[in-house]
Structures are given as C-alpha cells and as structure tokens.
Design an enzyme around this catalytic site. Structure first.
Site, PDB file in Angstrom:
ATOM      1  N   HIS A 123      52.462 -42.134  10.332  1.00  0.00           N
ATOM      2  CA  HIS A 123      53.461 -42.821  10.908  1.00  0.00           C
ATOM      3  C   HIS A 123      53.697 -44.336  10.870  1.00  0.00           C
ATOM      4  O   HIS A 123      53.871 -44.892  11.598  1.00  0.00           O
ATOM      5  CB  HIS A 123      53.991 -42.814  12.107  1.00  0.00           C
ATOM      6  CG  HIS A 123      52.899 -42.165  13.524  1.00  0.00           C
ATOM      7  ND1 HIS A 123      52.060 -40.760  13.324  1.00  0.00           N
ATOM      8  CD2 HIS A 123      51.943 -43.597  14.451  1.00  0.00           C
ATOM      9  CE1 HIS A 123      51.255 -41.521  14.648  1.00  0.00           C
ATOM     10  NE2 HIS A 123      51.329 -42.528  14.678  1.00  0.00           N
ATOM     11  N   ASP A 181      67.135  -3.335   6.385  1.00  0.00           N
ATOM     12  CA  ASP A 181      66.843  -4.500   6.029  1.00  0.00           C
ATOM     13  C   ASP A 181      66.326  -4.529   4.711  1.00  0.00           C
ATOM     14  O   ASP A 181      65.300  -5.107   4.716  1.00  0.00           O
ATOM     15  CB  ASP A 181      65.910  -5.325   7.163  1.00  0.00           C
ATOM     16  CG  ASP A 181      64.637  -4.175   7.670  1.00  0.00           C
ATOM     17  OD1 ASP A 181      65.072  -3.038   7.283  1.00  0.00           O
ATOM     18  OD2 ASP A 181      64.033  -4.288   8.250  1.00  0.00           O
ATOM     19  N   ASP A 240      64.019  -2.179   3.659  1.00  0.00           N
ATOM     20  CA  ASP A 240      62.124  -1.334   3.857  1.00  0.00           C
ATOM     21  C   ASP A 240      62.007  -0.308   4.058  1.00  0.00           C
ATOM     22  O   ASP A 240      61.083   0.080   4.249  1.00  0.00           O
ATOM     23  CB  ASP A 240      61.091  -2.560   4.102  1.00  0.00           C
ATOM     24  CG  ASP A 240      61.644  -2.726   5.711  1.00  0.00           C
ATOM     25  OD1 ASP A 240      62.592  -1.771   6.252  1.00  0.00           O
ATOM     26  OD2 ASP A 240      61.297  -3.087   7.082  1.00  0.00           O
ATOM     27  N   CYS A 241      63.281   0.732   4.882  1.00  0.00           N
ATOM     28  CA  CYS A 241      63.346   1.792   4.309  1.00  0.00           C
ATOM     29  C   CYS A 241      62.550   3.043   3.441  1.00  0.00           C
ATOM     30  O   CYS A 241      60.812   3.146   3.766  1.00  0.00           O
ATOM     31  CB  CYS A 241      64.119   2.987   5.295  1.00  0.00           C
ATOM     32  SG  CYS A 241      64.303   4.568   5.416  1.00  0.00           S
ATOM     33  N   THR A 271      59.081   0.325  11.839  1.00  0.00           N
ATOM     34  CA  THR A 271      60.020   1.015  13.208  1.00  0.00           C
ATOM     35  C   THR A 271      59.954   2.414  12.477  1.00  0.00           C
ATOM     36  O   THR A 271      59.529   3.016  13.293  1.00  0.00           O
ATOM     37  CB  THR A 271      61.390   0.964  12.967  1.00  0.00           C
ATOM     38  OG1 THR A 271      61.871  -0.691  13.751  1.00  0.00           O
ATOM     39  CG2 THR A 271      61.898   2.167  14.440  1.00  0.00           C
ATOM     40  N   GLY A 291      62.268   5.687  21.251  1.00  0.00           N
ATOM     41  CA  GLY A 291      62.799   5.369  20.394  1.00  0.00           C
ATOM     42  C   GLY A 291      63.769   4.597  21.039  1.00  0.00           C
ATOM     43  O   GLY A 291      65.136   3.280  20.350  1.00  0.00           O
TER      44      GLY A 291
END
Length: 406
Positions: free
Chosen positions: A1, A190, A192-193, A234, A279
């Site tokens: 700066h 999402d 990714d399963c 999960t 869960g």
C-alpha cells in the site's frame, strides 16, 4: 500500500517467510534490537491477515511461528491470536507481532473485550503431540481387524467363494452404475454421489481377496474399513454407521458357526436403524433409507418365515427396488435434495436409494436362483420416456427367465 518495504526477495515457502520475519523481530543488529527474548520468557503471539490471505495460509504461518518460537527461541507462547485484525484493503500477506508477558499484561489480555473480532480464547495448549507410527513401504493397512474367538473357520471354502463372488458382483454393479448415479445426483443433489460410491466399490474390489472370508464379523469390519478409507461425503459416513452397527449386532450374537438368515437380517435391520438415528432421516424423506428400510423389513419378514438367505436377500432386493422407484414421486425432506427446487426432482429417483437397490440386487443375483414367484420386469410409460434404462431392464428380464428355466 505504498511503503517501500524492508526488502525484496523471491517467493518462498511459508515456513521460510515466518522464520525470516521472526529473525528480523528478534535481531540484535544495530538499528534493530526490537525485542530481546530470553529462554522461558512468556510471550503472546499475534499473526495478522493483512486482508488478502486465505485462512489456511494464516493457519500455516501461525503453526510455524509457534513451533519456531518454542523450539528455536525456547520461549513459552502462552497466548496466540490468529486472524484478521488490521488490514490494508485486500493486501496479500501477514504480519507477526510478539509481546512479552508478565502477570499484569496477561490479565489485561484475558480481560473481556467488546470488539467482536477479538478472540475470546487464545490459550495455547502445552499437551505434546502424539506422532503416528511410520509405516514401512510394503505395509498392508487394508485389513487390520480382530478375529472371532473361535479357532476354526466359520464358513466353508464354498461359502467363502460365494461371499467373495457376491461382494465382487455388488461392487462391480455400483462401478457400472456410476454414470447414471452421477446424472441423477446432478439433477437432485451436488453431483458427487456416483463418484463417491464408485470409490468405495473400487476399494472393495481391490481389497476383497485379502478379506478374512472365513470370519463373518471380521469380514464385515474389513468391508467397513475399505469403505471408510475410500468414501467421503455423507454417503461414506452413513455406510460406515450402517456397517458399524451391523458388526455390533453380530458381536452380540457370539457366532459359533455361519450366521443364519435371521441373524443376518437382524444385523441389517440394526444397521438401517442406526443410519436413521444418526442421519436424522426416515423412510419417505427421499434418501437411501427409502430403499434400506423396506429392504430390512422384507429381509426380516422372510427370514422369520423360514426363508433361506438367498430367498431373504431376493425379497430385500425387490423391496429396495420398489422403494427406490417411489422416490421419483417424492419431495426432498432430508439431505441435499431437501433444498433443491421441486421441479428439478420430478421423475428423478434418489441416487442413494437406487444404489442400495442395485447392490442388493447384485448380491441376490449372485446367490442361488430366486423363488419361482419372482415377477418378470415389464416396460412402463416411464421406461419409454427414459430409453437409456432399456438395456438394464432387458438384462434383468433375461436373468429372471433363465432362473425360471432352471
């Protein structure tokens, strides 16, 4: 700066940068001598984000500063403040400040402070870290579980082969289904399963030949270890819960021989109940439980009625498939699909439930033929809207017809 800075140098690793900053702070050279530290001196450390550094970069710098001050300067870091306290817009970098402590200064630092950005707790633990053992290059960590107390195998060689074939069939089915699972999850979750479950399946295929196939409890533990090491997200946690609970139930039975259909069914039921308990979902919430719960109920009912394991697993597979199909009409009440727009879920099954149905069906197909009352799959209007499903349905139809021929 705008400041010229003390020096210009090539980009360095964070550890080298922190060490250099500490050398400048503690230097006794003429014109410096900012801070003279003596062994056992109590100090407070502040590592400040100048505005553009990421939390992980600041955390790495903090860890290095504590380690260097403790090991090289032999001082006691009693308080550590790490975060964003004074910034220069989005300037990338950190600043390090060290304050000598006495009892009065320490009490002032610990006094309540109004600014929300000031950390409430800054104690530095003096508990030594326990280092993990170093493994050899050829160490086998895929299977490391206690064996049952019985000194003799609980499964015959033929039973072991059947178990191994069933495991390989289930895992291979999930690997083949991955593209479809991924497509469904991209619409309802999402995305990714499929890849998560495929990673677990591939781990089982890789480790299967090293499993203690003659010891049922150790075998299930080994499967859980493979899944836990390969699966994230999960799904990985829930499958680990399922297997851990099932193992606990099998341990309670104190097996002295190969488990009966009733014993296996009860372990499956307990595992499913644990998934629901921890869960937080139930049947009807559009999750893997929409296949697991009816499968557990069907398996238990069949086993209590005197069915063989093959008959019980066929009943479970049929119930799981029916339950998974129902998710096409459900709105998400738990999991990732619970905050996906309802229009995105129309006609799309829950991928987790479909995966459960798929591996149960693969295990059932690997066992002896199903009862003669098995219903042959038929085409529906939904099938005509999804022609990509035709090959798998034809394959199932051929399987059913071949069984009836037998």
């Amino acid at each position: 700066h705008g400041e010229p800075g003390a020096m210009r140098c090539p980009l360095k690793p964070v550890n080298d940068v922190v060490d250099q900053l500490l050398q400048m702070i503690t230097s006794a050279d003429e014109g410096r001598a900012y801070l003279c530290l003596s062994p056992s001196q109590r100090v407070a450390l502040l590592v400040n984000n100048l505005g553009g550094s990421t939390p992980i970069e600041v955390s790495l710098a903090t860890r290095r500063a504590i380690k260097t001050l403790t090991n090289n300067y032999h001082v006691q870091v009693c308080r550590c403040y790490s975060g964003t306290f004074m910034t220069a817009l989005d300037m990338a970098g950190i600043s390090i400040s060290i304050l000598k402590l006495d009892n009065e200064t320490l009490s002032l630092l610990d006094a309540p402070a109004a600014p929300e950005a000031w950390p409430m707790y800054a104690n530095v633990s003096d508990v030594p870290l326990v280092m993990t053992p170093i493994l050899t290059d050829n160490a086998n960590v895929s299977v490391n579980v206690p064996m049952e107390s019985s000194s003799r195998p609980l499964l015959t060689i033929e039973q072991q082969r059947s178990v191994c074939s069933a495991l390989q069939a289930a895992a291979s089915a999930i690997v083949r289904l991955e593209p479809q699972l991924t497509m469904w999850d991209c619409q309802a979750g999402d995305g990714d399963c499929g890849t998560t479950l495929k990673a677990g399946a591939e781990a089982v295929l890789a480790d299967c030949t090293s499993y203690p196939l003659d010891r049922p409890i150790a075998l299930v533990q080994s499967i859980g270890r493979s899944l836990a090491g390969a699966m994230g997200g999960t799904s990985g946690v829930l499958y680990h819960i399922f297997i851990s609970a099932a193992v606990a139930q099998l341990n309670a039975v104190q097996l002295a021989s190969a488990p009966t259909a009733q014993v296996i069914a009860e372990a499956f039921v307990v595992g499913v109940e644990a998934v629901s308990c921890y869960g937080g979902a139930t049947e009807g919430d559009r999750t893997m439980l929409d296949a697991m719960v009816p499968a557990a109920q069907a398996m238990r009912t069949a086993a209590l009625g005197g069915a063989s394991f093959a008959e019980a697993i066929h009943a479970a597979a049929a119930a799981a498939e029916a339950g998974a199909e129902k998710t096409k009409l459900m709105l998400g009440a738990a999991g990732r699909s619970s905050y996906v727009p309802a229009d995105n879920l129309k006609g799309v099954p829950d991928p987790g439930a479909m995966a459960v149905a798929e591996w149960l069906l693969a295990i059932a197909n690997a066992c002896e033929p199903a009862p003669a009352t098995l219903t042959t799959p038929s085409f529906s209007q939904d099938t005509l809207r999804h022609p990509e499903a035709v090959p798998s349905i034809l394959a199932r139809a051929r399987t059913c017809l071949s069984r009836r021929t037998l």
